[in-house]
Motif scaffolding. Structure first.
Motif, PDB file in Angstrom:
ATOM      1  N   ILE A   1      21.399   5.919 -34.623  1.00  0.00           N
ATOM      2  CA  ILE A   1      20.095   5.771 -34.300  1.00  0.00           C
ATOM      3  C   ILE A   1      19.136   5.471 -35.771  1.00  0.00           C
ATOM      4  CG2 ILE A   1      18.082   6.664 -33.214  1.00  0.00           C
ATOM      5  CD1 ILE A   1      19.998   8.286 -31.553  1.00  0.00           C
ATOM      6  N   LEU A   2      19.427   6.208 -36.717  1.00  0.00           N
ATOM      7  CA  LEU A   2      18.913   6.046 -37.856  1.00  0.00           C
ATOM      8  C   LEU A   2      19.126   4.581 -38.612  1.00  0.00           C
ATOM      9  CD1 LEU A   2      16.998   7.254 -40.155  1.00  0.00           C
ATOM     10  CD2 LEU A   2      19.307   8.340 -41.360  1.00  0.00           C
TER      11      LEU A   2
ATOM     12  N   PHE B   1      17.848  12.747 -42.370  1.00  0.00           N
ATOM     13  CA  PHE B   1      18.368  14.049 -43.038  1.00  0.00           C
ATOM     14  C   PHE B   1      20.022  13.938 -42.889  1.00  0.00           C
ATOM     15  CE2 PHE B   1      15.380  17.423 -43.076  1.00  0.00           C
ATOM     16  CZ  PHE B   1      14.249  16.701 -42.719  1.00  0.00           C
TER      17      PHE B   1
ATOM     18  N   MET C   1      14.055  11.167 -38.543  1.00  0.00           N
ATOM     19  CA  MET C   1      15.443  11.561 -37.505  1.00  0.00           C
ATOM     20  C   MET C   1      15.708  13.066 -38.082  1.00  0.00           C
ATOM     21  SD  MET C   1      16.165   9.645 -35.223  1.00  0.00           S
ATOM     22  CE  MET C   1      17.990  10.505 -34.760  1.00  0.00           C
TER      23      MET C   1
ATOM     24  N   LYS D   1      24.704   7.599 -48.565  1.00  0.00           N
ATOM     25  CA  LYS D   1      24.267   7.503 -47.263  1.00  0.00           C
ATOM     26  C   LYS D   1      22.947   6.912 -47.015  1.00  0.00           C
ATOM     27  CE  LYS D   1      25.809  10.893 -44.735  1.00  0.00           C
ATOM     28  NZ  LYS D   1      26.089  12.040 -43.940  1.00  0.00           N
TER      29      LYS D   1
ATOM     30  N   PRO E   1      25.731   5.014 -31.074  1.00  0.00           N
ATOM     31  CA  PRO E   1      25.290   4.283 -31.991  1.00  0.00           C
ATOM     32  C   PRO E   1      24.605   5.287 -33.019  1.00  0.00           C
ATOM     33  CG  PRO E   1      24.403   3.639 -29.717  1.00  0.00           C
ATOM     34  CD  PRO E   1      25.389   4.800 -29.790  1.00  0.00           C
TER      35      PRO E   1
ATOM     36  N   LYS F   1      22.552   3.709 -44.551  1.00  0.00           N
ATOM     37  CA  LYS F   1      21.634   3.787 -43.300  1.00  0.00           C
ATOM     38  C   LYS F   1      20.239   2.843 -43.513  1.00  0.00           C
ATOM     39  CE  LYS F   1      23.417   7.882 -41.691  1.00  0.00           C
ATOM     40  NZ  LYS F   1      23.716   8.408 -40.353  1.00  0.00           N
TER      41      LYS F   1
ATOM     42  N   ALA G   1      16.866  15.061 -35.891  1.00  0.00           N
ATOM     43  CA  ALA G   1      17.679  15.883 -34.803  1.00  0.00           C
ATOM     44  C   ALA G   1      19.182  15.771 -35.372  1.00  0.00           C
ATOM     45  CB  ALA G   1      17.642  15.029 -33.563  1.00  0.00           C
TER      46      ALA G   1
HETATM   47  O1  C5P Z   1      25.851  10.126 -40.727  1.00  0.00           O
HETATM   48  P1  C5P Z   1      24.997  11.617 -40.602  1.00  0.00           P
HETATM   49  O2  C5P Z   1      25.328  12.122 -39.340  1.00  0.00           O
HETATM   50  O3  C5P Z   1      25.569  12.642 -41.862  1.00  0.00           O
HETATM   51  O4  C5P Z   1      23.736  11.495 -40.817  1.00  0.00           O
HETATM   52  C1  C5P Z   1      22.600  12.171 -40.566  1.00  0.00           C
HETATM   53  C2  C5P Z   1      21.321  11.471 -40.118  1.00  0.00           C
HETATM   54  O5  C5P Z   1      21.526  10.588 -39.187  1.00  0.00           O
HETATM   55  C3  C5P Z   1      20.198  12.364 -39.646  1.00  0.00           C
HETATM   56  O6  C5P Z   1      18.885  11.794 -39.780  1.00  0.00           O
HETATM   57  C4  C5P Z   1      20.703  12.066 -37.957  1.00  0.00           C
HETATM   58  O7  C5P Z   1      19.364  12.404 -37.235  1.00  0.00           O
HETATM   59  C5  C5P Z   1      20.959  10.640 -37.918  1.00  0.00           C
HETATM   60  N1  C5P Z   1      21.989  10.221 -36.998  1.00  0.00           N
HETATM   61  C6  C5P Z   1      21.478   9.385 -36.106  1.00  0.00           C
HETATM   62  N2  C5P Z   1      22.583   8.716 -35.012  1.00  0.00           N
HETATM   63  C7  C5P Z   1      23.654   9.020 -35.211  1.00  0.00           C
HETATM   64  C8  C5P Z   1      24.160  10.086 -35.942  1.00  0.00           C
HETATM   65  C9  C5P Z   1      23.086  10.599 -37.006  1.00  0.00           C
HETATM   66  O8  C5P Z   1      20.357   8.672 -36.031  1.00  0.00           O
HETATM   67  N3  C5P Z   1      24.605   8.836 -34.124  1.00  0.00           N
END
Ligand code: C5P
Length: 222
Positions: free
Chosen positions: A129-130, A146, A93, A160, A127, A164, A95
């Protein structure tokens, strides 16, 4: 190019930044260029992987030999990643996903009216996604995230990673012109097993190759 050490591996990478529509012409977005995700796709392809790039609103040349799937919003990116996850060995992830989206998307362009103040924009959470991909991962699958941090980079990154539930987290220190839209990156790769790989300031390809090394170590322990 080095050894094709990712041969036979299916890798899915998200890149770019999501756009959350307000009306047919407007959105809430971010400044992500997608460069790090594209560098990951190019280097994985060069190392023999079968690569799918889920690209959110990027304007970069498509890497040769990489399947590119285009998405717009966080909802579309989520659907694409979850579908691709079924067949993937590695999910990355990279993005910038919007944490919030407008509570309502209207079908007609929002109009300004003389003497009338605009309505506030109500937001709802997207949501994570990660976190979802990590919670739902198959045995042997490696999930990478990331994180951009402005302070307490290591402690914040560790917390984090745990929150996650991913295997690896690349933590960037942002601010001072680093990361967004630039060709260089400085970071630390955190492994859920406690490992820590510092990545010196350098091209996004160099970070990508160190990340694939860490992914291969993780795949080998499965
Ligand atoms: O919590 P934060 O936004 O700092 O985390 C960043 C990571 O979580 C990145 O890998 C990003 O692609 C992913 N992310 C996600 N879904 C979200 C927000 C962030 O997968 N809604």
């Amino acid at each position: 190019a080095g050894a094709p050490d990712l041969a036979g591996r299916r890798v899915v990478i998200s890149a770019g930044g999501t756009r959350e529509p307000l009306d047919p012409v407007r959105y809430l977005g971010n400044h992500s260029s997608g460069k790090q995700g594209y560098a990951l796709a190019r280097t994985a392809q060069a190392r023999g992987a079968e690569v799918t790039l889920v690209a959110a609103n990027t304007a970069l040349p498509e890497p040769a030999g990489v399947r590119v799937e285009r998405v717009g919003s966080a909802g579309e990116l989520r659907a694409a990643m979850r579908r691709e996850a079924a067949e993937a060995d590695v999910l990355v992830m990279a993005a910038a996903v919007a944490d919030f989206r407008p509570a309502r998307t209207v079908e007609q362009k929002i109009k300004k009216r003389d003497g009338v103040e605009p309505d506030p924009i109500a937001l709802v959470r997207n949501p994570d996604i990660l976190a979802e991909l990590s919670a739902e991962r198959r045995p042997g699958q490696v999930v990478v995230g990331f994180a951009a941090e402005t302070e307490n980079v290591l402690a914040g990154g560790r917390a984090k990673l745990a929150r996650k539930g991913c295997d690896l987290l690349v933590v960037n220190e942002v601010g001072g012109g680093l990361a967004f839209g630039t060709d260089e990156n400085e970071a630390v790769i955190l492994d859920a097993d406690g490992g820590e790989t510092p990545v010196p300031l350098g091209p996004k390809e160099a970070l990508a190759d160190l990340l694939w090394d860490a992914v291969l170590r993780r795949l080998a322990t499965r």
